[in-house]
Motif scaffolding. Structure first.
Motif, PDB file in Angstrom:
ATOM      1  N   PRO A   1      65.522   0.659 -27.008  1.00  0.00           N
ATOM      2  CA  PRO A   1      65.539   2.022 -26.467  1.00  0.00           C
ATOM      3  C   PRO A   1      64.889   2.068 -25.080  1.00  0.00           C
ATOM      4  O   PRO A   1      63.900   1.374 -24.826  1.00  0.00           O
ATOM      5  CB  PRO A   1      64.734   2.828 -27.481  1.00  0.00           C
ATOM      6  CG  PRO A   1      63.919   1.832 -28.234  1.00  0.00           C
ATOM      7  CD  PRO A   1      64.646   0.523 -28.168  1.00  0.00           C
ATOM      8  N   PRO A   2      65.458   2.864 -24.176  1.00  0.00           N
ATOM      9  CA  PRO A   2      64.870   2.972 -22.834  1.00  0.00           C
ATOM     10  C   PRO A   2      63.386   3.324 -22.861  1.00  0.00           C
ATOM     11  O   PRO A   2      62.624   2.862 -22.028  1.00  0.00           O
ATOM     12  CB  PRO A   2      65.698   4.083 -22.183  1.00  0.00           C
ATOM     13  CG  PRO A   2      67.003   4.044 -22.897  1.00  0.00           C
ATOM     14  CD  PRO A   2      66.676   3.650 -24.309  1.00  0.00           C
TER      15      PRO A   2
ATOM     16  N   GLU B   1      57.818   1.591 -21.545  1.00  0.00           N
ATOM     17  CA  GLU B   1      56.445   1.215 -21.914  1.00  0.00           C
ATOM     18  C   GLU B   1      56.100  -0.172 -21.386  1.00  0.00           C
ATOM     19  O   GLU B   1      55.008  -0.399 -20.873  1.00  0.00           O
ATOM     20  CB  GLU B   1      56.286   1.230 -23.436  1.00  0.00           C
ATOM     21  CG  GLU B   1      56.301   2.601 -24.061  1.00  0.00           C
ATOM     22  CD  GLU B   1      56.346   2.527 -25.590  1.00  0.00           C
ATOM     23  OE1 GLU B   1      56.124   1.429 -26.163  1.00  0.00           O
ATOM     24  OE2 GLU B   1      56.612   3.574 -26.208  1.00  0.00           O
ATOM     25  N   VAL B   2      57.033  -1.097 -21.526  1.00  0.00           N
ATOM     26  CA  VAL B   2      56.800  -2.478 -21.096  1.00  0.00           C
ATOM     27  C   VAL B   2      56.614  -2.546 -19.587  1.00  0.00           C
ATOM     28  O   VAL B   2      55.661  -3.147 -19.097  1.00  0.00           O
ATOM     29  CB  VAL B   2      57.948  -3.399 -21.556  1.00  0.00           C
ATOM     30  CG1 VAL B   2      57.861  -4.761 -20.890  1.00  0.00           C
ATOM     31  CG2 VAL B   2      57.930  -3.532 -23.073  1.00  0.00           C
ATOM     32  N   VAL B   3      57.506  -1.926 -18.834  1.00  0.00           N
ATOM     33  CA  VAL B   3      57.434  -2.067 -17.378  1.00  0.00           C
ATOM     34  C   VAL B   3      56.205  -1.374 -16.795  1.00  0.00           C
ATOM     35  O   VAL B   3      55.689  -1.807 -15.767  1.00  0.00           O
ATOM     36  CB  VAL B   3      58.732  -1.608 -16.671  1.00  0.00           C
ATOM     37  CG1 VAL B   3      59.908  -2.442 -17.134  1.00  0.00           C
ATOM     38  CG2 VAL B   3      58.998  -0.136 -16.857  1.00  0.00           C
TER      39      VAL B   3
ATOM     40  N   ALA C   1      62.297   0.268 -11.973  1.00  0.00           N
ATOM     41  CA  ALA C   1      62.980  -0.225 -13.171  1.00  0.00           C
ATOM     42  C   ALA C   1      63.977   0.833 -13.614  1.00  0.00           C
ATOM     43  O   ALA C   1      63.689   2.030 -13.551  1.00  0.00           O
ATOM     44  CB  ALA C   1      61.974  -0.507 -14.279  1.00  0.00           C
ATOM     45  N   MET C   2      65.131   0.369 -14.039  1.00  0.00           N
ATOM     46  CA  MET C   2      66.146   1.305 -14.493  1.00  0.00           C
ATOM     47  C   MET C   2      67.042   0.650 -15.534  1.00  0.00           C
ATOM     48  O   MET C   2      67.190  -0.571 -15.541  1.00  0.00           O
ATOM     49  CB  MET C   2      66.982   1.832 -13.325  1.00  0.00           C
ATOM     50  CG  MET C   2      67.728   0.806 -12.495  1.00  0.00           C
ATOM     51  SD  MET C   2      66.799  -0.210 -11.302  1.00  0.00           S
ATOM     52  CE  MET C   2      65.942   0.918 -10.297  1.00  0.00           C
TER      53      MET C   2
ATOM     54  N   LEU D   1      65.040  -4.756 -12.954  1.00  0.00           N
ATOM     55  CA  LEU D   1      63.673  -4.577 -12.473  1.00  0.00           C
ATOM     56  C   LEU D   1      63.575  -5.031 -11.029  1.00  0.00           C
ATOM     57  O   LEU D   1      64.119  -6.075 -10.669  1.00  0.00           O
ATOM     58  CB  LEU D   1      62.692  -5.409 -13.317  1.00  0.00           C
ATOM     59  CG  LEU D   1      62.793  -5.297 -14.822  1.00  0.00           C
ATOM     60  CD1 LEU D   1      61.767  -6.215 -15.482  1.00  0.00           C
ATOM     61  CD2 LEU D   1      62.619  -3.864 -15.276  1.00  0.00           C
ATOM     62  N   HIS D   2      62.863  -4.276 -10.220  1.00  0.00           N
ATOM     63  CA  HIS D   2      62.552  -4.673  -8.841  1.00  0.00           C
ATOM     64  C   HIS D   2      61.103  -5.129  -8.876  1.00  0.00           C
ATOM     65  O   HIS D   2      60.201  -4.322  -9.102  1.00  0.00           O
ATOM     66  CB  HIS D   2      62.751  -3.488  -7.904  1.00  0.00           C
ATOM     67  CG  HIS D   2      62.501  -3.812  -6.477  1.00  0.00           C
ATOM     68  ND1 HIS D   2      62.399  -2.832  -5.516  1.00  0.00           N
ATOM     69  CD2 HIS D   2      62.342  -4.978  -5.818  1.00  0.00           C
ATOM     70  CE1 HIS D   2      62.183  -3.397  -4.339  1.00  0.00           C
ATOM     71  NE2 HIS D   2      62.141  -4.702  -4.508  1.00  0.00           N
TER      72      HIS D   2
END
Length: 173
Positions: free
Chosen positions: A83-84, A89-91, A100-101, A111-112
Motif C-alpha cells: 500500500p502507498p 512510512e518507509v521513505v 518519492a511517488m 525514489l529520488h
C-alpha cells in the motif's frame, strides 16, 4: 485542494507564474508586471493561499552546497501490492530521499535519492532493500542536469534588490 471561490482567472495565473519564478518578489513588483496595485495582488495571494492554490513559499538550495554530490533515481519493486501508505512510512525514514511517488509501469514506486557520494548512496540503497516487502530495486545515477535551472537540479532564483518587507515570503507585523 479546496474549491476556488470566484474562480482562477488569467491574473491569478500571472501572479502564480511570477511567484513561481521568484517567491521573494514584492506585491508591488508583481502588481507592476500584471497591472494591479500591490494591495490587489496581496488580496489575490491571500485568497490563493486560503483556497490551497498556493501551498507555501520555499527556498531552493543547491544540493552540493549541503554536501549532497551524488544523485540517483531508484525504481522500487514490491512483493504483492504494497500500500502507498506503507511505502510513504518507509521513505520518510530516509532523509536522503528527496522525493518519492507511486508510478505506473513495472515498478511500484520511484525514489529520488541524494547522497554525499557513491558509497553513501550504496548504504542508503541497502537500507531501503532490507524492507521485507521490497523485492528489488533498479537504480539510475544522474550524471548531469539537462535543465540546470529546474528545481530538481537545485536551481535558485536570485532575490531582487530590496526584496523583503511587503513580499509574500515576508510577513509584516
Amino acid at each position: 485542494m479546496n474549491s476556488r471561490p470566484g474562480g482562477f482567472d488569467a491574473l491569478d495565473r500571472q501572479i502564480v507564474t511570477a511567484l513561481t519564478a521568484n517567491a521573494r518578489s514584492s506585491f508591488a513588483e508583481i502588481g507592476a508586471a500584471v497591472g494591479l496595485s500591490a494591495t490587489a495582488v496581496k488580496r489575490r495571494v491571500d485568497r490563493l493561499r486560503e483556497t490551497g492554490v498556493i501551498t507555501g513559499f520555499t527556498a531552493t538550495v543547491k544540493p552540493s552546497a549541503l554536501g549532497w554530490r551524488t544523485e540517483a533515481y531508484v525504481e522500487v519493486y514490491c512483493e504483492g501490492a504494497a500500500p502507498p501508505r506503507r511505502l510513504a512510512e518507509v521513505v520518510r525514514n530516509h532523509p536522503e530521499i528527496a522525493a518519492a511517488m507511486t508510478v505506473t509501469g513495472g515498478a511500484d514506486a520511484l525514489l529520488h535519492v541524494r547522497a554525499r557520494d557513491v558509497e553513501h548512496f550504496e548504504e542508503v540503497l541497502e537500507r531501503i532493500r532490507v524492507e521485507p516487502f521490497i523485492r528489488k530495486t533498479v537504480s539510475c545515477m544522474v550524471l548531469s542536469h539537462l535543465l540546470p535551472e529546474s528545481p530538481e537540479a537545485g536551481a535558485s532564483h536570485a532575490a531582487p534588490q530590496g526584496a523583503g518587507a511587503g513580499s509574500p515570503g515576508h510577513e509584516e507585523g
